[in-house]
Design a protein around this motif. Structure first.
Motif, short mmCIF file in Angstrom:
data_model
loop_
_atom_site.label_atom_id
_atom_site.label_comp_id
_atom_site.label_asym_id
_atom_site.label_seq_id
_atom_site.Cartn_x
_atom_site.Cartn_y
_atom_site.Cartn_z
N LEU A 76 0.84 -1.21 0.13
CA LEU A 76 0.15 -0.32 0.06
C LEU A 76 0.93 1.37 0.02
O LEU A 76 1.76 1.38 0.75
N ALA A 77 0.38 2.09 -0.98
CA ALA A 77 1.20 3.37 -0.92
C ALA A 77 0.21 4.51 -0.89
O ALA A 77 -0.92 4.71 -1.35
N PRO A 78 0.60 5.71 -0.63
CA PRO A 78 -0.30 6.92 -0.16
C PRO A 78 -0.69 7.65 -1.65
O PRO A 78 -1.70 8.07 -1.82
N THR A 79 0.24 7.50 -2.76
CA THR A 79 -0.20 8.17 -3.98
C THR A 79 0.09 7.30 -5.12
O THR A 79 0.90 6.49 -5.08
N THR A 130 -3.08 1.99 -4.18
CA THR A 130 -3.25 3.26 -3.40
C THR A 130 -4.83 2.54 -2.37
O THR A 130 -5.58 1.98 -3.32
N PRO A 131 -5.04 2.98 -1.37
CA PRO A 131 -5.88 2.48 -0.62
C PRO A 131 -7.29 2.80 -1.09
O PRO A 131 -8.20 1.91 -1.30
N GLY A 132 -7.63 3.91 -1.75
CA GLY A 132 -8.99 4.41 -2.57
C GLY A 132 -9.34 3.12 -3.44
O GLY A 132 -10.38 2.56 -3.36
N ARG A 133 -8.64 3.09 -4.28
CA ARG A 133 -8.75 2.48 -5.58
C ARG A 133 -9.04 0.71 -5.05
O ARG A 133 -9.65 0.20 -5.74
N LEU A 134 -8.04 0.27 -4.24
CA LEU A 134 -8.24 -1.14 -3.89
C LEU A 134 -9.54 -1.30 -2.88
O LEU A 134 -10.08 -2.33 -3.54
N ILE A 135 -9.95 -0.40 -2.26
CA ILE A 135 -11.20 -0.82 -1.83
C ILE A 135 -12.26 -0.91 -2.72
O ILE A 135 -13.24 -1.50 -2.54
N ALA A 136 -12.22 -0.11 -3.82
CA ALA A 136 -13.21 -0.10 -4.60
C ALA A 136 -13.31 -1.41 -5.41
O ALA A 136 -14.23 -1.96 -5.86
N LEU A 137 -12.14 -2.11 -5.57
CA LEU A 137 -12.01 -3.49 -6.41
C LEU A 137 -12.48 -4.32 -5.52
O LEU A 137 -13.14 -5.37 -5.67
N LEU A 138 -12.03 -4.26 -4.15
CA LEU A 138 -12.66 -5.26 -2.98
C LEU A 138 -14.03 -5.10 -3.10
O LEU A 138 -14.64 -6.32 -2.82
N GLY A 163 -5.20 10.79 5.68
CA GLY A 163 -6.87 10.23 6.26
C GLY A 163 -6.92 8.87 5.90
O GLY A 163 -8.23 8.39 5.96
N PHE A 164 -5.93 7.98 5.74
CA PHE A 164 -6.24 6.71 5.30
C PHE A 164 -6.25 5.90 6.28
O PHE A 164 -6.43 4.53 5.95
N SER A 165 -6.12 6.03 7.45
CA SER A 165 -6.24 5.03 8.61
C SER A 165 -7.35 3.91 8.50
O SER A 165 -7.28 2.73 8.71
N ASP A 166 -8.56 4.58 8.47
CA ASP A 166 -9.82 3.91 8.43
C ASP A 166 -9.84 3.02 7.02
O ASP A 166 -10.16 2.06 7.00
N ASP A 167 -9.28 3.50 5.96
CA ASP A 167 -9.36 2.76 4.81
C ASP A 167 -8.19 1.43 5.08
O ASP A 167 -8.52 0.39 4.55
#
Length: 468
Positions: A76-79, A130-138, A163-167
């Motif tokens: 996981l990476a931030p950007t 990146t966390p946002g896109r991975l959550i969408a795929l999951l 602000g990615f701690s929750d993700d």
């Protein structure tokens, strides 16, 4: 020691030899054995010290040794820039191993989305996301993590700031409980240490030169007014035919504005979040192959780019977070090279630079403004926060005749009037008894509003770089 001391698989060692890797950096020397031993790890080291290879190499060695062809490792990476950078390094090391990786990030169009989904369906041993896109795929059931053995969090401090701690916690719920978790960070604030306890199991800890800049960086600063910055950056860039320069500004609006000014004289490109992903990749590629000499951007490029030979970093604006200064400066003097970092400090940012000096544990040399510039503001270490920034009235603060420091500077505000003016106070009319009685009554108390929730400096759970 050299890389042969790690007893890597023959194919990996041959690849390192072919690429000219001889001696590991301190973070590699300490982290690689811990990861090879299967231990959870929290590692902290300054940028530019080879952190990426410190976790890529042992993971590749373990995958190659096991012969696994399932999804084995999630990074996981931030950007998106950092995700692409990590994936490129994996491809370089894994060329001799037949191990594949996939970068998963947002910001692209529907074509990119489909490419990422198809790549996942064909299979890969390593996913960099990146966390946002991975959550969408999951959430869409497009990726399964049941076979995962390793979770790597790179630039953990940056992910927390964004602000990615929750993700991250959401993603962890999809992972097997029996796994190895490794966290890398350039800084180690208390929030990172506390968060690591939720993810890691009895981790080993490694800390190398936390909050320090590389020894090869020559650091200096100019005390300037905002009106002097534009002319000063032009002056600096004109002194030498630089091959690679990065200029950091505080906002994308300022990046765009300064780009319009400097492109008339220099080979420069602007890098900001409003660009399409394909344009950002083209610009970064041009900068890496030196067809573009100067790159101007926000902190979006302070992490996640690894360009060899960056000679100069200019902080057009003083970074608000001292740790961001370390990352910006870390773009130069990488891998034991030398480089220069220059910071412009205006009056209202002097307290920020004082915090930076406290973090890096040194006083940065103040340089006199070049001949022809009006005198800059006095710089006082230990300055308090101020919202005022006065300066010369002429744009650029540049005169053919240098102004004497003893003369008052143009554009200075008049002295602030004392809030208690005895002469004026004696001219006030006395109040009537009715007015005095009314004034003596205490004002009604206002109900206190509940405190707003604490958020990161980027806002609560909002990824300003990767909205997906």
């Amino acid at each position: 020691m050299d890389f042969s001391s790690f007893n890597f698989e023959t194919s990996l060692q041959e690849g390192l030899d072919a690429m000219g890797f001889e001696k590991p950096t301190p973070i590699q020397e300490k982290a690689i054995p811990e990861i090879l031993a299967g231990k959870d790890l929290i590692a902290c080291a300054q940028t530019g010290t080879g952190k990426t290879a410190a976790f890529i190499l042992p993971i590749l060695n373990k995958i190659n040794k096991s012969g696994s062809q399932n999804l084995n490792t999630l990074i996981l990476a931030p950007t998106r820039e950092l995700a692409i950078q990590i994936d490129q390094q994996i491809q370089g090391f894994a060329y001799f191993l037949g191990i594949s990786s996939i970068p998963i990030y947002g910001g692209g169009d529907g074509v990119v989305w489909e490419q990422q989904k198809r790549a996942l369906e064909t299979g890969a041993e390593i996913v960099v996301a990146t966390p946002g896109r991975l959550i969408a795929l999951l959430a869409g059931g497009k990726i399964k993590l049941d076979s995962l053995e390793h979770l790597i969090l790179d630039e953990a401090d940056r992910m927390m700031d964004m602000g990615f701690s929750d993700d991250i916690l959401t993603i962890v719920n999809y992972l097997p409980k029996q796994r190895q978790t490794v966290m890398f960070s350039a800084t180690m604030p208390p929030k990172i240490r506390q968060f690591s306890m939720k993810l890691l199991n009895k981790p080993e800890e490694i800390s190398i030169a936390i909050g320090k800049t590389a020894e090869g960086v020559t650091q200096s600063m100019y005390s300037v007014y905002d009106t002097q910055k534009e002319e000063l950056v032009r002056h600096i860039l004109s002194q030498k035919a630089y091959e690679a320069v990065i200029i950091f500004a505080s906002t994308k609006e300022k990046v765009k504005s300064l780009y319009k000014v400097l492109r008339k004289q220099f080979e420069i490109e602007a890098f900001h979040s409003d660009l399409e992903q394909i344009d950002r990749e083209k610009i970064m590629s041009a900068f890496k192959n030196k067809s573009v000499k100067i790159l101007i951007g926000t902190d979006i490029i302070s992490r996640g780019i690894d360009v060899v030979g960056i000679e100069l970093v200019i902080n057009y604006d003083t970074p608000g977070d001292p740790e961001d200064y370390v990352h910006r400066v870390g773009r130069t003097a990488r891998a034991d090279k030398e480089g220069t970092a220059i910071t412009f400090v205006n009056p209202k940012d002097q307290y920020k630079f004082d915090r930076i000096e406290s973090l890096i544990g040194m006083q940065v040399e103040q340089m006199p403004l070049p001949d022809g510039f009006e005198a800059g503001p006095d710089y006082t270490r230990g300055a308090k926060s101020s919202k005022k920034s006065t300066g010369p009235s002429n744009k650029g603060g540049f005169n053919k005749k240098k102004q004497s420091p003893n003369k008052p500077r143009k554009g200075n505000l008049p002295p602030r009037r004392n809030s208690v003016d005895p002469q004026k106070d004696t001219q006030k009319q006395s109040k009537s008894p009715e007015q005095a009685q009314k004034a003596a009554k205490p004002a009604p108390k206002k109900e206190s509003s509940p405190e707003s929730p604490v958020t990161s400096k980027y806002g609560k759970r909002r990824n300003v770089i990767d909205p997906d």
